[in-house]
Design an enzyme around this catalytic site. Sequence first.
Site, mmCIF file in Angstrom:
data_model
loop_
_atom_site.group_PDB
_atom_site.id
_atom_site.type_symbol
_atom_site.label_atom_id
_atom_site.label_comp_id
_atom_site.label_asym_id
_atom_site.label_seq_id
_atom_site.Cartn_x
_atom_site.Cartn_y
_atom_site.Cartn_z
ATOM 1 N N ASP A 61 42.706 -19.064 29.201
ATOM 2 C CA ASP A 61 42.611 -18.780 27.769
ATOM 3 C C ASP A 61 43.948 -18.966 27.061
ATOM 4 O O ASP A 61 44.007 -19.446 25.927
ATOM 5 C CB ASP A 61 42.106 -17.354 27.552
ATOM 6 C CG ASP A 61 40.635 -17.201 27.907
ATOM 7 O OD1 ASP A 61 39.950 -18.238 28.030
ATOM 8 O OD2 ASP A 61 40.176 -16.056 28.061
ATOM 9 N N ASN A 134 42.852 -16.560 17.940
ATOM 10 C CA ASN A 134 42.438 -15.195 18.267
ATOM 11 C C ASN A 134 42.773 -14.197 17.166
ATOM 12 O O ASN A 134 41.887 -13.645 16.536
ATOM 13 C CB ASN A 134 43.114 -14.732 19.564
ATOM 14 C CG ASN A 134 42.207 -14.840 20.766
ATOM 15 O OD1 ASN A 134 41.071 -15.286 20.660
ATOM 16 N ND2 ASN A 134 42.701 -14.432 21.921
ATOM 17 N N ASP A 135 44.073 -13.966 16.980
ATOM 18 C CA ASP A 135 44.453 -12.891 16.068
ATOM 19 C C ASP A 135 45.895 -12.999 15.611
ATOM 20 O O ASP A 135 46.712 -13.698 16.206
ATOM 21 C CB ASP A 135 44.224 -11.520 16.732
ATOM 22 C CG ASP A 135 44.849 -11.426 18.118
ATOM 23 O OD1 ASP A 135 45.994 -11.880 18.286
ATOM 24 O OD2 ASP A 135 44.188 -10.904 19.034
ATOM 25 N N ARG A 145 59.698 3.537 16.275
ATOM 26 C CA ARG A 145 58.865 4.652 15.853
ATOM 27 C C ARG A 145 57.610 4.136 15.153
ATOM 28 O O ARG A 145 57.516 2.966 14.806
ATOM 29 C CB ARG A 145 59.646 5.553 14.901
ATOM 30 C CG ARG A 145 60.890 6.187 15.510
ATOM 31 C CD ARG A 145 61.581 7.079 14.498
ATOM 32 N NE ARG A 145 62.782 7.699 15.045
ATOM 33 C CZ ARG A 145 63.548 8.550 14.380
ATOM 34 N NH1 ARG A 145 63.240 8.881 13.128
ATOM 35 N NH2 ARG A 145 64.620 9.073 14.944
ATOM 36 N N ALA A 176 39.319 -9.973 22.435
ATOM 37 C CA ALA A 176 40.682 -9.862 22.955
ATOM 38 C C ALA A 176 41.301 -8.511 22.574
ATOM 39 O O ALA A 176 40.701 -7.468 22.783
ATOM 40 C CB ALA A 176 41.515 -11.043 22.449
ATOM 41 N N SER A 178 41.682 -7.023 19.788
ATOM 42 C CA SER A 178 40.842 -6.270 18.854
ATOM 43 C C SER A 178 39.813 -5.422 19.590
ATOM 44 O O SER A 178 39.569 -4.263 19.239
ATOM 45 C CB SER A 178 40.143 -7.242 17.896
ATOM 46 O OG SER A 178 39.182 -6.573 17.104
ATOM 47 N N GLN A 234 51.445 -15.108 21.514
ATOM 48 C CA GLN A 234 52.325 -16.117 22.096
ATOM 49 C C GLN A 234 53.611 -16.350 21.316
ATOM 50 O O GLN A 234 54.600 -16.799 21.877
ATOM 51 C CB GLN A 234 51.570 -17.447 22.234
ATOM 52 C CG GLN A 234 50.393 -17.369 23.186
ATOM 53 C CD GLN A 234 49.741 -18.716 23.407
ATOM 54 O OE1 GLN A 234 49.917 -19.650 22.636
ATOM 55 N NE2 GLN A 234 48.970 -18.819 24.473
#
Length: 276
Positions: A61, A134-135, A145, A176, A178, A234
């Site tokens: 993938d 994908n995202d 923080r 994935a 999400s 990536q």
Amino acid sequence: MRNIGIIINKEKDKENKILNLVILKVKEYLNPDEIKVIDQFYKGDYKDLMSLDLLIVLGGDGTLLGVARKFSTVIDTPILGINIGNLGFLVTAEISELDEALYRIKVGDYKVEERMLLSCTIEGVTCSDERALNDIVVARGTLSRMAQYEVFINDELYATFKGDGVIISTPVGSTAYSFSAGGPLIMPNLQIVSIVPICPHTPNSRPMIIDGNNKVRVKPLINESDVFVTIDGQKALKLEKHNEVLIKKAKEFFRIISFDNKSYFKVLRKKLFKIE
């Protein structure tokens, strides 16, 4: 098919055994005029790739995501993904199914399906226009923080929350990161986008599904936290104060070959739910 390209993840085939096998099988089934082996980190003239009738991607993938991110803006060649990696959720077939896949292409027993891509631009950053299959994730760094995020849809404020970050996902990406963050599974042929907060510290922060034609703007309120935008897991870019991330449906599509015997739900059961 006259011109066929092959991209392979060399880390998974260091001795070229799989590559040589695939070249042999492609010649046997498709008899192309030319086979062009392309480095996955290709930096040549993209015009050389525009004449391809088929692009075979050998890897997992991650390899397929890299190809989508790098090549989708310059070529719209149909892609045959062959899994030689681990999960292989996005690919068309396993390497053990290579003969069947090439035969189906030879006789025309296949479909070319279009998958939605996201376009990501960071305000104030030159050459930040990216594509994601994908995202796109806007989130704090490992040692940072909790940060605060404002999410706008078509310039109207949707939510303000504190948390680790927010995932803007395509239907393909719904299986994935999400999915791990509590987002919904979405059939990959739909043109919609999911907005999924990551570990929100606000009880009413829930995933949101919107039409793909809407534009999303994420404004992290950066004080003491380091915040990054990551494309398909990536490529990461650190955001500075006042940077905003603009996300919308890309004009390009990722075109992947599919077969009728590989239904979405069958792949879900086998790859994600581990049910045969």
